[in-house]
Design an enzyme around this catalytic site. Structure first.
Site, PDB file in Angstrom:
ATOM      1  N   GLU A 180      18.556  -9.336   6.149  1.00  0.00           N
ATOM      2  CA  GLU A 180      18.599 -10.664   5.510  1.00  0.00           C
ATOM      3  C   GLU A 180      18.850 -10.598   3.999  1.00  0.00           C
ATOM      4  OE1 GLU A 180      15.064 -12.718   6.892  1.00  0.00           O
ATOM      5  OE2 GLU A 180      15.420 -12.054   8.937  1.00  0.00           O
ATOM      6  N   ASN A 221      21.691  -6.641   9.158  1.00  0.00           N
ATOM      7  CA  ASN A 221      21.112  -7.529  10.158  1.00  0.00           C
ATOM      8  C   ASN A 221      20.739  -8.855   9.510  1.00  0.00           C
ATOM      9  OD1 ASN A 221      19.939  -7.904  12.887  1.00  0.00           O
ATOM     10  ND2 ASN A 221      17.981  -7.986  11.793  1.00  0.00           N
ATOM     11  N   HIS A 257      18.565 -16.254  16.327  1.00  0.00           N
ATOM     12  CA  HIS A 257      17.421 -17.166  16.402  1.00  0.00           C
ATOM     13  C   HIS A 257      17.957 -18.591  16.436  1.00  0.00           C
ATOM     14  CE1 HIS A 257      14.291 -14.176  15.833  1.00  0.00           C
ATOM     15  NE2 HIS A 257      14.891 -13.729  14.748  1.00  0.00           N
ATOM     16  N   GLU A 288      17.988 -10.234  17.830  1.00  0.00           N
ATOM     17  CA  GLU A 288      16.678 -10.927  17.825  1.00  0.00           C
ATOM     18  C   GLU A 288      16.749 -12.288  18.529  1.00  0.00           C
ATOM     19  OE1 GLU A 288      14.934 -11.194  13.952  1.00  0.00           O
ATOM     20  OE2 GLU A 288      15.613  -9.219  13.312  1.00  0.00           O
ATOM     21  N   ASP A 290      16.313 -15.589  20.390  1.00  0.00           N
ATOM     22  CA  ASP A 290      15.381 -16.505  21.036  1.00  0.00           C
ATOM     23  C   ASP A 290      15.893 -17.924  20.742  1.00  0.00           C
ATOM     24  OD1 ASP A 290      12.648 -15.774  18.674  1.00  0.00           O
ATOM     25  OD2 ASP A 290      14.474 -16.943  18.355  1.00  0.00           O
TER      26      ASP A 290
END
Ligand code: G3I
Length: 371
Positions: A180, A221, A257, A288, A290
């Site tokens: 990030e 990432n 996400h 990651e 979700d």
């Protein structure tokens, strides 16, 4: 495209697995009879695990692992072993957890996950060598007080990266080297690292990690980079710059996400974005995934969630070099979302009783029936 991808991925996977001295994955297609259009399965795909269904794609399907739940919940731990072929430490490889006191490392929980992965023939995605969150307080307070100078901070970062990569050498498939580092305005994120070390901290971090282990794949990432947009364009430019300077960058991780209300993508958009990083020579991963929703769940939200999971999985499968699809937790019983987004939750593939949701079935079907 599918056949060439499988052949390419097969060759790449064979080389990668050989150099990492890892068990060779089955050659693509060996457990399926391809009868032209339809794909027939020896067993009902709805009864097969994600790791079984992903094998013919040479794709690793993973999950973030909460080590407290891992040690306290047998069902949680056992399902990780049967369902997934890759794991990521949700927290125990972060700086605050690894070195809570300056110079005193707490390797235990991370070593436990790495050993479990070895026993379960899972690859480990290392997360994360550098982030602006979950830094130890001795470091953040030292910088804030001026006790730690910028030069000393750079040395501390170099030591941290070399110590951690050296400790896990030969046991980690990928490292999220920097996490990030670009903000949602597509600028370098204004963090302790940028403020004190300048932009060079990114290249330096990759070089130090590569110095410690030349075989591990080194990733950038971030979230909100699932499709082509200002932020992913900024990463595309950053990767070009790093590669031009000879920096060892090997992978791009798209976190994934999402929310049922916004930020939804088609498989075309996911593939289009991932493929441009592949065209620069990188492998890619969904790292990651979700899909959260306003509580309580209902059929409309659960269907929207399933569409998003399916699109991200399909986009990864049909992208040129997407090698891993990892969910950020797999059961609603343990999820970071409720603690960070008030009134939201139900973000994972299985519900709090480990029962499959529409999203799980959609991901199974995409894996089972995509050529
Ligand atoms: O370990 C301490 C414990 O000792 C203490 O008693 C407890 C109460 O304060 O806190 C515990 O630390 C918590 C840690 O999770 C481990 O459970 C932190 O407070 C909490 O902030 C931390 O949350 C993590 C979050 O990153 C931090 O930003 C989530 O579990 C984790 O899922 C989340 O993961 C991030 C990825 O690393 C990067 N991408 C985004 C993703 C979601 O934010």
């Amino acid at each position: 495209m599918r056949i060439s991808r499988l052949v390419t991925a097969g060759a790449l996977a064979a080389v990668a697995l050989w150099t990492l001295n890892l068990p060779a994955a089955a050659a693509p297609g060996t457990d399926q009879a391809d009868t032209g259009g339809a794909i027939e399965h020896a067993r009902n795909p709805a009864e097969q695990s994600l790791r079984e269904l992903a094998k013919r794609h040479n794709l690793r399907v993973g999950t973030a692992v909460d080590m407290t739940a891992f040690n306290n919940d047998t069902q949680y731990r056992e399902r990780i072993a049967t369902e997934f072929s890759a794991v990521t430490a949700e927290n125990v490889m972060k700086w605050s957890e690894l070195e809570p006191q300056r110079g005193v490392y707490n390797w235990g929980p991370a070593d436990q996950l790495v050993e479990s992965a070895r026993q379960n023939h899972q690859l480990v995605h290392g997360h994360t060598l550098l982030w602006h969150n979950q830094l130890p307080t001795w470091l953040t307070q030292g910088v804030a007080s001026g006790e730690i100078t910028p030069d000393e901070l750079r040395q501390l970062l170099r030591k941290h990266i070399i110590d951690v990569v050296t400790h896990f050498k030969g046991k980690i498939w990928h490292w999220d080297v920097v996490n990030e580092v670009i903000d949602d305005n597509a600028q370098l994120r204004d963090t302790i690292w940028l403020q004190n070390l300048g932009p060079s901290y990114i290249a330096d971090s990759f070089r130090w990690a590569h110095e410690a282990d030349r075989r591990v794949k080194l990733y950038l990432n971030d979230y909100n980079v699932e499709g082509i947009g200002a932020k992913s364009n900024a990463y595309y430019a950053l990767v070009q710059e790093l590669l031009a300077d000879g920096v060892p960058v090997h992978g791009f991780g798209s976190q994934g996400h999402l929310d049922t209300r916004f930020g939804n993508y088609s498989a075309f958009q996911v593939k289009e974005n991932l493929d441009r990083f592949a065209d620069l020579g990188l492998e890619t991963s969904m790292t990651e995934v979700d899909v959260r929703m306003p509580m309580p769940p209902d059929a409309t939200k659960l269907n929207a969630q399933a569409q998003s999971y399916g699109a991200l999985m399909l986009g990864c499968l049909v992208a040129k070099r997407c090698v891993m699809f990892t969910v950020w937790g797999y059961t609603d019983k343990y999820s970071w979302v409720p603690g960070f987004f008030t009134g939201q939750g139900a973000a994972n593939l299985l519900d709090e009783n480990f029962q499959p949701k529409f999203a799980y079935r959609e991901v199974q079907a995409v894996l089972a029936y995509t050529r």
